[in-house]
Design a protein around this motif. Structure first.
Motif, mmCIF file in Angstrom:
data_model
loop_
_atom_site.group_PDB
_atom_site.id
_atom_site.type_symbol
_atom_site.label_atom_id
_atom_site.label_comp_id
_atom_site.label_asym_id
_atom_site.label_seq_id
_atom_site.Cartn_x
_atom_site.Cartn_y
_atom_site.Cartn_z
ATOM 1 N N ASP A 157 -43.874 -13.321 -41.150
ATOM 2 C CA ASP A 157 -44.196 -11.912 -41.388
ATOM 3 C C ASP A 157 -45.437 -11.840 -42.279
ATOM 4 O O ASP A 157 -45.384 -12.205 -43.451
ATOM 5 C CB ASP A 157 -43.009 -11.240 -42.082
ATOM 6 C CG ASP A 157 -43.164 -9.745 -42.135
ATOM 7 O OD1 ASP A 157 -43.011 -9.114 -41.078
ATOM 8 O OD2 ASP A 157 -43.442 -9.213 -43.227
ATOM 9 N N ILE A 158 -46.541 -11.410 -41.701
ATOM 10 C CA ILE A 158 -47.827 -11.477 -42.404
ATOM 11 C C ILE A 158 -48.371 -10.078 -42.670
ATOM 12 O O ILE A 158 -48.485 -9.256 -41.762
ATOM 13 C CB ILE A 158 -48.885 -12.229 -41.559
ATOM 14 C CG1 ILE A 158 -48.307 -13.493 -40.917
ATOM 15 C CG2 ILE A 158 -50.146 -12.488 -42.379
ATOM 16 C CD1 ILE A 158 -48.236 -14.706 -41.754
ATOM 17 N N HIS A 159 -48.695 -9.857 -43.922
ATOM 18 C CA HIS A 159 -49.402 -8.626 -44.285
ATOM 19 C C HIS A 159 -50.682 -9.022 -45.023
ATOM 20 O O HIS A 159 -50.722 -10.067 -45.668
ATOM 21 C CB HIS A 159 -48.552 -7.762 -45.228
ATOM 22 C CG HIS A 159 -47.306 -7.246 -44.567
ATOM 23 N ND1 HIS A 159 -47.195 -5.990 -44.045
ATOM 24 C CD2 HIS A 159 -46.116 -7.848 -44.338
ATOM 25 C CE1 HIS A 159 -45.985 -5.824 -43.523
ATOM 26 N NE2 HIS A 159 -45.313 -6.951 -43.693
ATOM 27 N N PHE A 160 -51.665 -8.232 -44.939
ATOM 28 C CA PHE A 160 -52.901 -8.328 -45.721
ATOM 29 C C PHE A 160 -53.825 -9.499 -45.377
ATOM 30 O O PHE A 160 -55.026 -9.341 -45.406
ATOM 31 C CB PHE A 160 -52.598 -8.371 -47.243
ATOM 32 C CG PHE A 160 -51.843 -7.173 -47.721
ATOM 33 C CD1 PHE A 160 -52.433 -5.923 -47.713
ATOM 34 C CD2 PHE A 160 -50.527 -7.279 -48.153
ATOM 35 C CE1 PHE A 160 -51.731 -4.794 -48.138
ATOM 36 C CE2 PHE A 160 -49.825 -6.157 -48.585
ATOM 37 C CZ PHE A 160 -50.433 -4.913 -48.575
ATOM 38 N N GLN A 161 -53.289 -10.678 -45.108
ATOM 39 C CA GLN A 161 -54.151 -11.865 -45.028
ATOM 40 C C GLN A 161 -54.130 -12.512 -43.641
ATOM 41 O O GLN A 161 -53.216 -13.281 -43.319
ATOM 42 C CB GLN A 161 -53.666 -12.920 -46.044
ATOM 43 C CG GLN A 161 -53.757 -12.495 -47.478
ATOM 44 C CD GLN A 161 -55.134 -12.744 -48.061
ATOM 45 O OE1 GLN A 161 -56.078 -13.075 -47.342
ATOM 46 N NE2 GLN A 161 -55.260 -12.583 -49.360
ATOM 47 N N PRO A 162 -55.178 -12.303 -42.854
ATOM 48 C CA PRO A 162 -55.213 -12.933 -41.527
ATOM 49 C C PRO A 162 -55.142 -14.462 -41.582
ATOM 50 O O PRO A 162 -54.640 -15.086 -40.653
ATOM 51 C CB PRO A 162 -56.555 -12.488 -40.952
ATOM 52 C CG PRO A 162 -56.950 -11.287 -41.716
ATOM 53 C CD PRO A 162 -56.328 -11.414 -43.071
ATOM 54 N N LYS A 163 -55.597 -15.047 -42.686
ATOM 55 C CA LYS A 163 -55.601 -16.527 -42.716
ATOM 56 C C LYS A 163 -54.184 -17.089 -42.605
ATOM 57 O O LYS A 163 -53.982 -18.190 -42.089
ATOM 58 C CB LYS A 163 -56.299 -17.058 -43.969
ATOM 59 C CG LYS A 163 -55.583 -16.767 -45.265
ATOM 60 C CD LYS A 163 -56.375 -17.311 -46.445
ATOM 61 C CE LYS A 163 -55.650 -16.990 -47.749
ATOM 62 N NZ LYS A 163 -56.420 -17.315 -48.933
#
Ligand code: SF4
Length: 358
Positions: free
Chosen positions: A70-76
């Motif tokens: 679950d990723i927010h804010f950081q595409p890396k």
């Protein structure tokens, strides 16, 4: 880590999310094991920091069910999750910086690794541009955000994604998913976000999912509760069973009791439920308080009791098999249930599938 198909006619799957720190690999794996044992099909883990991203590999490798980062804010972290072997990655178009510019790279990396994506739009983190345009998180605003992101992935030839448009108000959420389902045939992940404590969240989720799933909208569900995630899974499974989207397992048909009751129905139903906990077969047990509806319901069930005059008539498959004193009702029902269960084959869930993993 197993595979789970979402959409394309696959059975509706149940998801949850871990509440442990993702960096606590053992704790997270233990919670995933408990979720798996409870029947969870897919699990999501939060990835707020680099250390969490580093932990993903061990978690994804050892989990028995597909892990979604679950990723927010950081595409890396999206790339880190793909490299770690996660089954899927959830991205939030509303808050992932420079996300739109990196869709091509993300699509290519995900395609190469066979990883699917969830475009997860959430009312609480709607794209500021859409918030300005619509004034608040309306169904139209949620759908516009999702369709925009979907079009970016599709421009790059990437189609292995599902979409969610979550809102804490089930009425808005239902409308958003209805609108979304009219815009495309993407697999949809249903959720009432921040649905609240267990009781309220269960009602909100059941109401919304029932409205959508009964119309064929929705491919995977997550019940969000301010409660341990295993409870989310239990509720999710029960919702699917109630909609006949999963084979029903143990089902207690008990009357609400009334002035005609000749037995303490609440206690009887509770004791029978407790005594049969964990029974993993499709068994319908009727616990009825008197002779008005008792014999009818008891006959319709696999097993039942109609109580009255200090006795219980025990029905098995529609036939009265014995009459026992009131004190023996619970014991007899449990004994008969276990006997019937032993003769039943465990039902297995079949189902073909086509689309997304995780
Ligand atoms: S089964 Fe009998 S006791 Fe139970 S609600 Fe109906 S009438 Fe009342």
């Amino acid at each position: 880590m197993g595979k789970v198909d979402v959409g394309g006619g696959a059975p509706v799957s149940v998801q949850s999310m871990t509440t442990t720190q993702t960096t606590d690999i053992n704790g997270t794996l233990q919670q995933i094991a408990a979720l798996t044992a409870a029947g969870c099909d897919i699990v999501r883990v939060a990835v707020p920091t680099t250390d969490d991203a580093v932990a993903l590999k061990a978690i994804a490798t050892k989990s028995q069910i597909p892990v979604i980062a679950d990723i927010h804010f950081q595409p890396k972290y999206v790339f880190a999750a793909i490299d770690a072997g996660c089954a899927a990655v959830r991205v939030n178009p509303g808050n992932i910086r420079k996300f739109d510019d990196q869709v091509k790279e993300i699509a290519n990396a995900a395609r190469d690794a066979g990883v699917s994506i969830r475009i997860g739009v959430n009312a609480g983190s709607l794209d500021p541009r859409l918030l300005a345009k619509y004034g608040k998180a309306t169904p139209e605003a949620l759908v516009e955000s999702a369709v925009w992101e979907a079009s970016l992935f599709e421009e790059h030839g990437f189609h292995d994604f599902k979409i969610s448009v979550k809102h804490n108000d089930p009425v808005i959420m239902v409308r958003a998913y209805e609108l979304l389902s009219e815009r495309g045939d993407w697999p949809l992940h249903l959720g009432v976000t921040e649905a609240g404590p267990a009781f309220q969240g269960t009602i909100k989720s059941a109401t919304a999912f029932g409205a959508l799933l009964s119309k064929g909208i929705g491919d995977t569900i997550r019940v969000s509760l301010s409660a341990p995630p295993v409870e989310e899974v239990k509720v999710g499974i029960q919702i699917l069973q109630s909609l006949n989207l999963r084979p029903r397992k143990l089902e207690i048909v008990s009357c609400p009791s009334c002035g005609r009751a000749q037995v303490d129905v609440y206690s009887l139903a509770e004791r029978v439920t407790a005594g049969l906990e964990g029974l993993d077969v499709p068994l319908r047990v009727a616990v009825m308080g008197c002779v008005v509806n008792g014999p009818g319901e008891a006959r319709e069930a696999d097993l039942g009791v109609a109580s009255g005059n200090g006795k219980g008539q025990i029905f098995v498959k529609g036939e009265i098999v014995k009459t026992v004193p009131e004190a023996m009702i619970v014991e007899t029902l449990i004994e008969e249930a276990l006997r019937i269960a032993a003769t039943m084959e465990k039902t297995s869930e079949g189902g073909g599938a086509t689309v997304t993993v995780g």
